[in-house]
Design a protein around this motif. Structure first.
Motif, PDB file in Angstrom:
ATOM      1  N   ALA A  78       1.355   4.951 -16.991  1.00  0.00           N
ATOM      2  CA  ALA A  78       1.897   4.080 -18.033  1.00  0.00           C
ATOM      3  C   ALA A  78       3.196   4.654 -18.597  1.00  0.00           C
ATOM      4  O   ALA A  78       4.171   3.926 -18.833  1.00  0.00           O
ATOM      5  N   ASP A  79       3.232   5.971 -18.797  1.00  0.00           N
ATOM      6  CA  ASP A  79       4.454   6.609 -19.303  1.00  0.00           C
ATOM      7  C   ASP A  79       5.617   6.417 -18.338  1.00  0.00           C
ATOM      8  O   ASP A  79       6.771   6.260 -18.763  1.00  0.00           O
ATOM      9  N   ALA A  80       5.320   6.440 -17.037  1.00  0.00           N
ATOM     10  CA  ALA A  80       6.384   6.226 -16.045  1.00  0.00           C
ATOM     11  C   ALA A  80       7.000   4.839 -16.204  1.00  0.00           C
ATOM     12  O   ALA A  80       8.215   4.664 -16.037  1.00  0.00           O
ATOM     13  N   LEU A  81       6.194   3.844 -16.538  1.00  0.00           N
ATOM     14  CA  LEU A  81       6.721   2.504 -16.781  1.00  0.00           C
ATOM     15  C   LEU A  81       7.616   2.479 -18.015  1.00  0.00           C
ATOM     16  O   LEU A  81       8.672   1.832 -18.026  1.00  0.00           O
ATOM     17  N   ARG A  82       7.204   3.185 -19.058  1.00  0.00           N
ATOM     18  CA  ARG A  82       8.035   3.231 -20.273  1.00  0.00           C
ATOM     19  C   ARG A  82       9.356   3.939 -19.996  1.00  0.00           C
ATOM     20  O   ARG A  82      10.417   3.521 -20.498  1.00  0.00           O
ATOM     21  N   GLN A  83       9.287   5.007 -19.215  1.00  0.00           N
ATOM     22  CA  GLN A  83      10.524   5.706 -18.852  1.00  0.00           C
ATOM     23  C   GLN A  83      11.433   4.803 -18.022  1.00  0.00           C
ATOM     24  O   GLN A  83      12.660   4.828 -18.159  1.00  0.00           O
ATOM     25  N   MET A  84      10.828   3.997 -17.158  1.00  0.00           N
ATOM     26  CA  MET A  84      11.600   3.071 -16.347  1.00  0.00           C
ATOM     27  C   MET A  84      12.317   2.044 -17.221  1.00  0.00           C
ATOM     28  O   MET A  84      13.462   1.660 -16.956  1.00  0.00           O
ATOM     29  N   ASN A 125      -1.803   4.823  -7.883  1.00  0.00           N
ATOM     30  CA  ASN A 125      -0.619   4.932  -8.737  1.00  0.00           C
ATOM     31  C   ASN A 125       0.582   4.235  -8.102  1.00  0.00           C
ATOM     32  O   ASN A 125       1.482   3.756  -8.802  1.00  0.00           O
ATOM     33  N   VAL A 126       0.598   4.164  -6.760  1.00  0.00           N
ATOM     34  CA  VAL A 126       1.689   3.473  -6.075  1.00  0.00           C
ATOM     35  C   VAL A 126       1.701   1.995  -6.454  1.00  0.00           C
ATOM     36  O   VAL A 126       2.754   1.365  -6.540  1.00  0.00           O
ATOM     37  N   THR A 127       0.527   1.436  -6.699  1.00  0.00           N
ATOM     38  CA  THR A 127       0.428   0.033  -7.102  1.00  0.00           C
ATOM     39  C   THR A 127       1.266  -0.227  -8.341  1.00  0.00           C
ATOM     40  O   THR A 127       2.035  -1.188  -8.411  1.00  0.00           O
ATOM     41  N   VAL A 128       1.125   0.642  -9.324  1.00  0.00           N
ATOM     42  CA  VAL A 128       1.853   0.459 -10.577  1.00  0.00           C
ATOM     43  C   VAL A 128       3.322   0.828 -10.417  1.00  0.00           C
ATOM     44  O   VAL A 128       4.219   0.103 -10.884  1.00  0.00           O
ATOM     45  N   ASP A 129       3.587   1.952  -9.777  1.00  0.00           N
ATOM     46  CA  ASP A 129       4.980   2.370  -9.572  1.00  0.00           C
ATOM     47  C   ASP A 129       5.771   1.288  -8.840  1.00  0.00           C
ATOM     48  O   ASP A 129       6.895   0.945  -9.219  1.00  0.00           O
ATOM     49  N   ALA A 130       5.173   0.759  -7.759  1.00  0.00           N
ATOM     50  CA  ALA A 130       5.863  -0.243  -6.957  1.00  0.00           C
ATOM     51  C   ALA A 130       6.089  -1.531  -7.747  1.00  0.00           C
ATOM     52  O   ALA A 130       7.180  -2.115  -7.708  1.00  0.00           O
ATOM     53  N   ALA A 131       5.067  -1.969  -8.456  1.00  0.00           N
ATOM     54  CA  ALA A 131       5.215  -3.183  -9.259  1.00  0.00           C
ATOM     55  C   ALA A 131       6.298  -3.012 -10.314  1.00  0.00           C
ATOM     56  O   ALA A 131       7.135  -3.904 -10.524  1.00  0.00           O
ATOM     57  N   GLY A 132       6.311  -1.857 -10.958  1.00  0.00           N
ATOM     58  CA  GLY A 132       7.281  -1.619 -12.024  1.00  0.00           C
ATOM     59  C   GLY A 132       8.707  -1.518 -11.522  1.00  0.00           C
ATOM     60  O   GLY A 132       9.621  -2.137 -12.076  1.00  0.00           O
ATOM     61  N   ILE A 133       8.903  -0.755 -10.476  1.00  0.00           N
ATOM     62  CA  ILE A 133      10.263  -0.562  -9.975  1.00  0.00           C
ATOM     63  C   ILE A 133      10.801  -1.838  -9.352  1.00  0.00           C
ATOM     64  O   ILE A 133      11.999  -2.132  -9.440  1.00  0.00           O
ATOM     65  N   CYS A 134       9.918  -2.631  -8.735  1.00  0.00           N
ATOM     66  CA  CYS A 134      10.363  -3.918  -8.197  1.00  0.00           C
ATOM     67  C   CYS A 134      10.774  -4.853  -9.336  1.00  0.00           C
ATOM     68  O   CYS A 134      11.827  -5.499  -9.279  1.00  0.00           O
ATOM     69  N   PHE A 377      15.223   9.528 -11.741  1.00  0.00           N
ATOM     70  CA  PHE A 377      15.351   8.139 -11.319  1.00  0.00           C
ATOM     71  C   PHE A 377      14.266   7.246 -11.907  1.00  0.00           C
ATOM     72  O   PHE A 377      14.315   6.030 -11.738  1.00  0.00           O
ATOM     73  N   GLY A 378      13.260   7.833 -12.558  1.00  0.00           N
ATOM     74  CA  GLY A 378      12.083   7.084 -12.931  1.00  0.00           C
ATOM     75  C   GLY A 378      11.125   7.062 -11.752  1.00  0.00           C
ATOM     76  O   GLY A 378      11.322   7.748 -10.752  1.00  0.00           O
ATOM     77  N   ALA A 379      10.068   6.274 -11.836  1.00  0.00           N
ATOM     78  CA  ALA A 379       9.095   6.203 -10.748  1.00  0.00           C
ATOM     79  C   ALA A 379       9.778   5.688  -9.489  1.00  0.00           C
ATOM     80  O   ALA A 379      10.539   4.731  -9.529  1.00  0.00           O
ATOM     81  N   GLU A 380       9.514   6.343  -8.374  1.00  0.00           N
ATOM     82  CA  GLU A 380      10.166   5.983  -7.117  1.00  0.00           C
ATOM     83  C   GLU A 380       9.307   5.022  -6.310  1.00  0.00           C
ATOM     84  O   GLU A 380       8.087   4.943  -6.491  1.00  0.00           O
ATOM     85  N   ILE A 381       9.940   4.320  -5.392  1.00  0.00           N
ATOM     86  CA  ILE A 381       9.205   3.452  -4.483  1.00  0.00           C
ATOM     87  C   ILE A 381       8.764   4.221  -3.246  1.00  0.00           C
ATOM     88  O   ILE A 381       7.888   3.812  -2.495  1.00  0.00           O
ATOM     89  N   GLY A 382       9.363   5.375  -3.021  1.00  0.00           N
ATOM     90  CA  GLY A 382       9.064   6.195  -1.854  1.00  0.00           C
ATOM     91  C   GLY A 382      10.231   7.115  -1.574  1.00  0.00           C
ATOM     92  O   GLY A 382      11.264   7.070  -2.258  1.00  0.00           O
TER      93      GLY A 382
END
Length: 414
Positions: A78-84, A125-134, A377-382
């Protein structure tokens, strides 16, 4: 619902996301983060069921570690989303611009891809990271996780879709494909025209399958057979600490060191404390003859050992006679992910950086720093190991393409 229908819904959502303001996207990201924290109990209940099924199915400790969530991990996601949300919006950024001699104004600006498909294994966690960065980069996400994380991913996506919809953006910006059917992967890989790009995240077999069989353009994220090379001019105490961190800070990640190369000039001084540190940390060393001479517990290394991404408490260790030999070893066995040199010689560092072909080269630092979050960069997609369209940790700019905007005043070409 079929994959093609989900993809069509994603395209409709992507049209709205492409023109969404930064304020709207950031509000959705914060809402997603708040919802994850508020609904942690239901997420953990689903994850607990996945873990139980995984243990019964005999999944490895490394896979179970990637699969596991707890309240702390959910809070971190969740914090990664806020940072994003705090990061600049890449959409609309001017990459370059000029006024041509004929007076035309030329600008190249960043635009979303549109619909991004992500095929990945185990890690919820990739589920959330990917959704957020997209979402932040203006793209709709079609997520196809593994069956081992099906319950966790379903719970996470339900939370995310509710939050996105409540924030005023299309809930179909985040969709989960059926993980119980191989057909969903095949359909996604062949949804050219509906899906703009595919990104596989996982083991070598998954990545190879997607690259070889997809008709949708693929950004390849590679496996990580990462090396630490201890140069003749290394500070040996620093080298022990770096190699230990690179191997043991977390075993199951692609930026974990899987091989250690030691210059022969420092091997006798370096290997005893290094092998002792590995033994204390529970790491099994697969070493060549010169390494085995320093400890009875060393397992004789095979050629396959040096080519293996262990993702476990194992490491391959070899003594090399020169920096040239280290580079040759890395070129033979490396996967182009992350390579590190430990040295106090600026000349050796420059040569290593210039000659090693990898997405990231570390000088006197652990391979574990190859990460979008660590790079700011924030949460990465890969982490891309290819050379087109992106290389290294893929942050927000890497989830965009560009378009040229040309502005004239009645200009006609003669």
């Amino acid at each position: 619902m079929s994959v093609s229908e989900q993809a069509r819904r994603a395209r409709t959502a992507a049209e709205a996301l492409a023109v969404a303001t930064r304020t709207a996207k950031d509000a959705a990201l914060v809402a997603m983060a708040d919802a994850l924290v508020a609904r942690t109990p239901e997420i953990l209940a689903a994850n607990s069921a996945d873990l139980a099924a995984g243990r019964e199915a005999g999944l490895s400790a490394a896979v179970l570690d990637r699969l596991a969530l707890d309240a702390g991990r959910v809070a971190g996601i969740a914090d990664a989303l806020r940072q994003m949300a705090a990061l600049p919006d890449p959409v609309g950024e001017v990459v370059r611009g000029s006024t041509l001699p004929n007076g035309l104004e030329l600008r190249q600006i960043r635009v979303p891809f549109g619909v991004v498909g992500i095929i990945y294994e185990a890690r919820p966690n990739v589920t959330v990271d990917a959704a957020g960065i997209c979402l932040k980069s203006g793209n709709a996400a079609l997520l196809r996780g593994s069956s081992s994380a099906a319950r966790s991913n379903a719970a996470l996506v339900a939370v995310l879709r509710d939050a996105v919809g409540d924030a005023g953006l299309p809930a179909d910006a985040v969709q989960l494909l059926d993980a119980g059917s191989r057909d969903s992967v095949k359909e996604l890989m062949r949804a050219r025209g509906l899906v703009d790009v595919l990104i596989p995240r996982g083991g070598a077999s998954l990545i190879r399958t997607v690259v070889e069989e997809s008709t949708v353009p693929v950004i390849e994220t590679g496996v990580g057979n990462c090396h630490v090379y201890v140069d003749a001019a290394a500070d040996l105490a620093k080298a022990v600490a770096i190699a230990l961190n690179a191997k043991t800070q977390r075993l199951s990640t692609c930026n974990t060191a899987e091989s250690l190369l030691v210059h022969a000039a420092v091997a006798d001084a370096f290997l005893p404390p290094m092998l002792a540190a590995f033994a204390e940390a529970g790491v099994t060393v697969h070493g060549d003859e010169r390494v085995a001479a320093h400890a009875a517990a060393v397992v004789p290394a095979t050629d396959e050992d040096f080519a293996t991404e262990y993702l476990s408490a194992d490491i391959a260790v070899a003594v090399v006679d020169s920096l040239d030999a280290a580079v040759a070893h890395i070129r033979r066995y490396g996967t182009g992910h992350t390579e590190a040199i430990v040295t106090d010689s600026a000349t050796a560092a420059r040569e290593f950086v210039a000659r090693v072909d990898a997405a990231v080269v570390m000088v006197n630092a652990s391979t574990r720093f190859t990460d979008g979050g660590e790079f700011g960069f924030g949460a990465e997609i890969g982490i891309s190991t290819q050379k087109l369209h992106a290389r290294g940790p893929m942050g927000l700019p890497e989830l965009t393409s560009t378009k040229y905007v040309v502005t004239g005043d009645g200009h006609l070409r003669g």
